[in-house]
Each structure stands twice: as structure tokens, then as C-alpha cells.
Design a protein around this motif. Structure first.
Motif, short mmCIF file in Angstrom:
data_model
loop_
_atom_site.label_atom_id
_atom_site.label_comp_id
_atom_site.label_asym_id
_atom_site.label_seq_id
_atom_site.Cartn_x
_atom_site.Cartn_y
_atom_site.Cartn_z
N LYS A 3 0.87 -1.19 0.00
CA LYS A 3 0.00 0.00 0.00
C LYS A 3 0.91 1.24 0.00
N ALA A 94 -4.80 12.15 6.44
CA ALA A 94 -3.72 11.18 6.69
C ALA A 94 -4.02 10.37 7.94
N GLU A 95 -4.51 11.06 8.97
CA GLU A 95 -4.81 10.35 10.21
C GLU A 95 -5.98 9.39 10.04
N LEU A 97 -6.93 7.96 7.26
CA LEU A 97 -6.50 6.83 6.43
C LEU A 97 -5.78 5.80 7.30
N ASP A 98 -4.87 6.30 8.13
CA ASP A 98 -4.11 5.43 9.00
C ASP A 98 -5.04 4.60 9.89
N LYS A 99 -6.01 5.28 10.47
CA LYS A 99 -6.93 4.63 11.40
C LYS A 99 -7.82 3.61 10.66
N LEU A 101 -7.20 2.05 7.89
CA LEU A 101 -6.43 0.88 7.45
C LEU A 101 -6.21 -0.06 8.62
N LYS A 102 -5.89 0.54 9.78
CA LYS A 102 -5.66 -0.31 10.97
C LYS A 102 -6.89 -1.15 11.29
N GLU A 107 -1.49 -1.77 6.96
CA GLU A 107 -0.69 -0.58 7.22
C GLU A 107 -0.12 -0.08 5.91
N LEU A 108 0.16 1.21 5.85
CA LEU A 108 0.86 1.70 4.67
C LEU A 108 2.28 1.14 4.67
N TYR A 163 4.37 11.49 8.19
CA TYR A 163 4.90 10.25 7.63
C TYR A 163 6.36 10.01 8.02
N LYS A 166 6.37 8.37 11.25
CA LYS A 166 5.96 6.97 11.13
C LYS A 166 7.02 6.12 10.44
#
Ligand code: ADP
Length: 177
Positions: A3, A94-95, A97-99, A101-102, A107-108, A163, A166
């Protein structure tokens, strides 16, 4: 399955690189620009008109609309290689998307930043407009593109630090093209 987020200002060459990832490596592209343009052409969409006006100005469409459009697609493509193109465009996206996906246990893998000198970018955009006599997009004019560069500087660049923290930012410098 990978991803990948592609980050960069309008005119940086993201589109060209996506095409390579799609054609050579079988990636699926999720482009919020394309999803939004679909909405503007759908007469039954409650937001079509609003989206079309925002895009014409070069501003960002509201997070709520964009996020709803993209999240559904992500779960459909969970087991595929995905490129996120044009999303996220601000820190909140961005936040989220992160959440999101989790929540579906992914994960990216990478965020790739295309860095281009802004002066070169403006010149490139002017050339692109001069060359594209036909099939102009309604947001493909100098005023809107300059606005979109401003929006990129003011909203999208803040994602870079997010990012970096991360640790999945791969920097890509593009000089002089
Ligand atoms: P390009 O691929 O030419 O850089 P896009 O197709 O990604 O441009 O985006 C075109 C327009 O769609 C943007 O200027 C903006 O108005 C809207 N848009 C696309 N993605 C987003 C997003 N993630 N959040 C808000 N608005 C967006």
C-alpha cells in the motif's frame, strides 16, 4: 501486498509514475481526483455541483465527502497492491486513512514524496497548458493550478512530517525536469 501513498504538488509527475506501477507491477490506483470527477458527472449525486465548483477553484473538497468516497474502495481492494494518488491531502485525511487501514488490519508500506522546485513547477505547468489545446480539464488553467500549488504548500506538506515520524517516507527528489 503493498500500500503506497504518492505525495507531491500538481505537475510533479505522480501520474507518470503511477502508470508505471500499474502497467508493470499490477497496482490498483485509487485517485480521489478521479472519484470526485465521477461524482460531478453523476446527475444523482447530491454533491456533484458543490464538488465541481470547488475543483474549478482549486480548493480542497471537504474531508467528509472525500473520505467517504475512498474508504469503501479500500476495503474492496484490501488484498491488492494499492497506490493512493491525491489522497491524503491534509493531516486529518492522513490520520483517518491510518486509522481506517488499521481497522482492517493493514498498514501503509511507503509514502513517496515527489519534490520539485516550485519555480520549475510553475514553468512546467505553463508549458503543459500551452501544449494542451484540446481536452482541457476545467481546472487546467494557470490561475487554478497556481492556487493548487498554494493549497499543497498550506495543507498537504504537513503530511510529510507525519509520515517521517511513522518512518515510511521515501524521499524522491526530482530536479530540473
Ligand atoms: P492532479 O491529479 O491533476 O494533481 P487531482 O485529480 O488529484 O489532481 O485533484 C483535482 C482536484 O480534486 C483538486 O484540486 C481538489 O479540488 C480535488 N481533490 C482531489 N483529491 C482530494 C482530496 N484528497 N481532498 C480534497 N480535495 C481533493
Amino acid at each position: 501486498m503493498k500500500k503506497i501513498v504518492l505525495l507531491g504538488p500538481p505537475g510533479c509527475g505522480k501520474g507518470t509514475q503511477s502508470k508505471i506501477l500499474i502497467d508493470k507491477f499490477g497496482f490498483f490506483q485509487l485517485s480521489t481526483g478521479d472519484l470526485l470527477r465521477e461524482q460531478t458527472m453523476n446527475k444523482n449525486s447530491p454533491y456533484g455541483q458543490e464538488i465541481s465548483e470547488i475543483m474549478k477553484r482549486g480548493d480542497l473538497v471537504t474531508d467528509e465527502i472525500v473520505i467517504n468516497l475512498i474508504i469503501d474502495k479500500v476495503s474492496d481492494l484490501k488484498d491488492k497492491n494499492i497506490i493512493f494518488d491525491g489522497f491524503p491531502r491534509n493531516l486529518n485525511q492522513a490520520e483517518v486513512l491510518d486509522k481506517s487501514l488499521k481497522e482492517i488490519s493493514i498498514e501503509l508500506d511507503y509514502a513517496i514524496l515527489f519534490e520539485v522546485d516550485f519555480k520549475i513547477l510553475e514553468k512546467r505547468i505553463q508549458n503543459r497548458i500551452a501544449e494542451s489545446v484540446n481536452e482541457k480539464r476545467s481546472d487546467d488553467n494557470l490561475e487554478t493550478l497556481l492556487k493548487r500549488i498554494e493549497v499543497y504548500k498550506n495543507n498537504t506538506l504537513s503530511i510529510v512530517d507525519f509520515y517521517k515520524k511513522k518512518k515510511f517516507l521515501e524521499q524522491l527528489m526530482v530536479w530540473n525536469q
